[in-house]
Design an enzyme around this catalytic site. Structure first.
Site, mmCIF file in Angstrom:
data_model
loop_
_atom_site.group_PDB
_atom_site.id
_atom_site.type_symbol
_atom_site.label_atom_id
_atom_site.label_comp_id
_atom_site.label_asym_id
_atom_site.label_seq_id
_atom_site.Cartn_x
_atom_site.Cartn_y
_atom_site.Cartn_z
ATOM 1 N N GLU A 52 0.828 -1.210 0.000
ATOM 2 C CA GLU A 52 0.000 0.000 0.000
ATOM 3 C C GLU A 52 0.860 1.258 0.000
ATOM 4 O O GLU A 52 0.616 2.199 -0.753
ATOM 5 C CB GLU A 52 -0.911 0.028 1.230
ATOM 6 C CG GLU A 52 -1.936 -1.084 1.263
ATOM 7 C CD GLU A 52 -1.444 -2.336 1.982
ATOM 8 O OE1 GLU A 52 -0.247 -2.674 1.857
ATOM 9 O OE2 GLU A 52 -2.261 -2.970 2.662
ATOM 10 N N CYS A 83 -2.582 -2.610 6.926
ATOM 11 C CA CYS A 83 -2.048 -2.529 8.294
ATOM 12 C C CYS A 83 -2.217 -1.112 8.832
ATOM 13 O O CYS A 83 -2.521 -0.169 8.092
ATOM 14 C CB CYS A 83 -0.582 -2.960 8.320
ATOM 15 S SG CYS A 83 0.576 -1.704 7.752
HETATM 16 N N1 THU Z 1 1.990 -6.498 4.019
HETATM 17 C C1 THU Z 1 1.591 -5.578 3.094
HETATM 18 O O1 THU Z 1 2.219 -5.397 2.050
HETATM 19 N N2 THU Z 1 0.469 -4.868 3.370
HETATM 20 C C2 THU Z 1 -0.315 -5.016 4.480
HETATM 21 O O2 THU Z 1 -1.242 -4.256 4.701
HETATM 22 C C3 THU Z 1 -0.011 -6.107 5.403
HETATM 23 C C4 THU Z 1 1.332 -6.720 5.268
HETATM 24 C C5 THU Z 1 3.190 -7.279 3.723
HETATM 25 C C6 THU Z 1 4.375 -6.943 4.583
HETATM 26 C C7 THU Z 1 5.142 -8.236 4.551
HETATM 27 O O3 THU Z 1 5.965 -8.231 3.407
HETATM 28 C C8 THU Z 1 4.094 -9.310 4.388
HETATM 29 O O4 THU Z 1 2.925 -8.645 3.932
HETATM 30 C C9 THU Z 1 3.760 -10.072 5.658
HETATM 31 O O5 THU Z 1 3.450 -9.213 6.705
#
Ligand code: THU
Length: 127
Positions: A52, A83
């Site tokens: 994001e 997140c």
């Molecule tokens: N991750 C994202 O790219 N976006 C989110 O909103 C949640 C988590 C990624 C970070 C990491 O590379 C993987 O997902 C596991 O947490």
């Protein structure tokens, strides 16, 4: 919203996630244009960048500072919500943005940013 989800799905294919194996794609609609991003992990773990924020920063770097919508795509069993850190970053450029989470299998959820981050801190709090 289909082009936005399609762009996020395509960006997800470029995710660098050798540690979590959790590939995420995102795409934002800003100024009528679409900017995509993916998660980029790092051997030091903590430097990982979410999909994001990758997409949001791509829009800002291209000169677009008003985000109308964001789509997030994963292959999880159910749609993945953004997140907390990404919600706060989205708050800066898309305080009223539509947030769509989708799975590659076709499940979808849709919220507004105020639903996901109520009573948020923003630029007005600094004046
Ligand atoms: N991750 C994202 O790219 N976006 C989110 O909103 C949640 C988590 C990624 C970070 C990491 O590379 C993987 O997902 C596991 O947490």
């Amino acid at each position: 919203m289909e082009p936005l989800i399609d762009a996020a799905t395509e960006a997800r294919e470029r995710a660098y996630a050798p540690y979590s194996h959790f590939a995420v794609g995102a795409a934002v609609l800003a100024g009528g244009r679409i900017f995509a991003g993916c998660n980029v992990e790092n051997a030091s773990y903590g430097l990982t960048m979410c999909a994001e924020r990758s997409a949001i920063f791509a829009a800002v770097a291209a000169g677009e500072q008003r985000i109308d919508a964001i789509a997030i795509v994963t292959a999880a069993d159910s749609p993945t919500p953004p997140c907390g850190a990404c919600r706060q970053v989205l708050r800066e450029f898309g305080p009223h943005a539509t947030v769509i989470s989708a799975t590659t299998a076709g499940q979808r959820t849709q919220h507004t940013l105020p639903q996901l981050l109520p009573d948020s801190f923003g630029p007005d709090n600094l004046t």
